[in-house]
Scaffold this motif. Structure first.
Motif, short mmCIF file in Angstrom:
data_model
loop_
_atom_site.label_atom_id
_atom_site.label_comp_id
_atom_site.label_asym_id
_atom_site.label_seq_id
_atom_site.Cartn_x
_atom_site.Cartn_y
_atom_site.Cartn_z
N ARG A 1 0.96 -1.26 -0.03
CA ARG A 1 -0.03 0.00 0.09
C ARG A 1 0.90 1.02 0.09
O ARG A 1 0.72 2.36 -0.59
CB ARG A 1 -0.92 0.07 1.13
N GLN A 2 1.68 1.31 0.66
CA GLN A 2 2.65 2.35 1.25
C GLN A 2 3.47 2.88 -0.30
O GLN A 2 3.51 3.87 -1.04
CB GLN A 2 3.63 2.61 2.04
N GLU A 3 4.06 1.61 -0.79
CA GLU A 3 5.00 1.63 -1.89
C GLU A 3 4.01 1.85 -3.36
O GLU A 3 4.34 3.19 -4.36
CB GLU A 3 5.48 0.57 -2.16
N ILE A 4 2.58 1.72 -3.26
CA ILE A 4 1.90 1.80 -4.52
C ILE A 4 1.46 3.66 -4.33
O ILE A 4 1.56 4.25 -5.47
CB ILE A 4 0.74 1.06 -4.44
N HIS A 5 1.19 3.96 -3.31
CA HIS A 5 0.90 5.26 -2.96
C HIS A 5 2.04 6.43 -3.21
O HIS A 5 1.87 7.33 -3.84
CB HIS A 5 0.23 5.31 -1.68
N HIS A 6 3.44 5.88 -2.87
CA HIS A 6 4.47 6.59 -2.93
C HIS A 6 4.76 6.72 -4.44
O HIS A 6 4.94 7.77 -5.00
CB HIS A 6 5.71 6.03 -2.20
N LEU A 7 4.77 5.78 -5.20
CA LEU A 7 5.05 5.61 -6.63
C LEU A 7 4.04 6.54 -7.39
O LEU A 7 4.51 7.27 -8.43
CB LEU A 7 5.13 4.20 -7.14
N ALA A 8 2.69 6.37 -6.98
CA ALA A 8 1.86 7.14 -7.79
C ALA A 8 1.67 8.78 -7.54
O ALA A 8 1.71 9.55 -8.42
CB ALA A 8 0.23 6.80 -7.33
N LYS A 9 2.33 8.97 -6.34
CA LYS A 9 2.77 10.55 -6.19
C LYS A 9 3.74 10.96 -6.76
O LYS A 9 3.90 12.00 -7.60
CB LYS A 9 2.81 10.76 -4.72
N GLU A 10 4.79 10.00 -6.73
CA GLU A 10 6.15 10.51 -7.69
C GLU A 10 5.80 10.67 -8.84
O GLU A 10 6.72 11.46 -9.38
CB GLU A 10 7.21 9.35 -7.10
N GLN A 11 5.25 9.61 -9.64
CA GLN A 11 5.28 9.59 -10.79
C GLN A 11 3.85 10.46 -11.47
O GLN A 11 3.51 10.43 -12.69
CB GLN A 11 4.74 8.18 -11.38
N THR A 12 3.18 11.23 -10.65
CA THR A 12 2.10 12.00 -10.71
C THR A 12 1.08 11.11 -11.73
O THR A 12 0.44 11.55 -12.68
CB THR A 12 2.36 13.59 -11.49
#
Length: 145
Positions: free
Chosen positions: A93-104
């Motif tokens: 969950r954390q990694e998916i959310h982080h990547l989604a934010k990072e990659q806009t």
């Protein structure tokens, strides 16, 4: 409003095919960039964090196997550019959310059933994935064959 960047989160089993197909359809119809992520979970999480042995070698084998499966997936789906395919280590969950934010990313696409990997995550923490996400989330319903 069309989506511009879609992140598809997969467990790298055959069950991820319908999820990738749906993400690909949305990517084409929206003219959106398509990224893919698979998260390798720390083995210690399966043992509640209290592990009496060193799991680093097993963890590395698990990561290497995931990389091989991801490489096969990239060959199977040529529209998945290697530069937009991510293999990361951590809590899904954390990694998916982080990547989604990072990659806009403005849409996360995931599968919605199963007994292992990301599918297990959705069975137990779907609420977290949906409510903590930085963008829209589409859960693709998978039907058992």
């Amino acid at each position: 409003m069309p989506y511009h960047h879609i992140l598809v989160a997969v467990d790298l089993t055959e069950e991820c095919d319908p999820v990738i197909h749906r993400a690909r359809e949305l990517s084409v119809s929206n003219g959106a960039k398509l990224s893919l992520v698979h998260i390798v979970e720390p083995m210690a999480m399966a043992f509640g964090g209290d592990v009496p042995m060193d799991l680093s070698q097993l963890q590395q084998q698990q990561f290497d196997q995931a990389k091989e499966r991801l490489d096969r997936l990239i060959v199977k789906y040529p529209e998945l550019s290697k530069e937009y395919c991510h293999l990361t280590y951590g809590q899904p969950r954390q990694e998916i959310h982080h990547l989604a934010k990072e990659q806009t990313c403005d849409l996360i696409v995931v599968g919605s059933h199963g007994r292992h990997g990301l599918a297990l995550l959705l069975g137990s923490t779907a609420n977290d994935v949906l409510h903590g996400a930085p963008c829209d989330v589409l859960a693709v319903r998978l039907i058992k064959s």
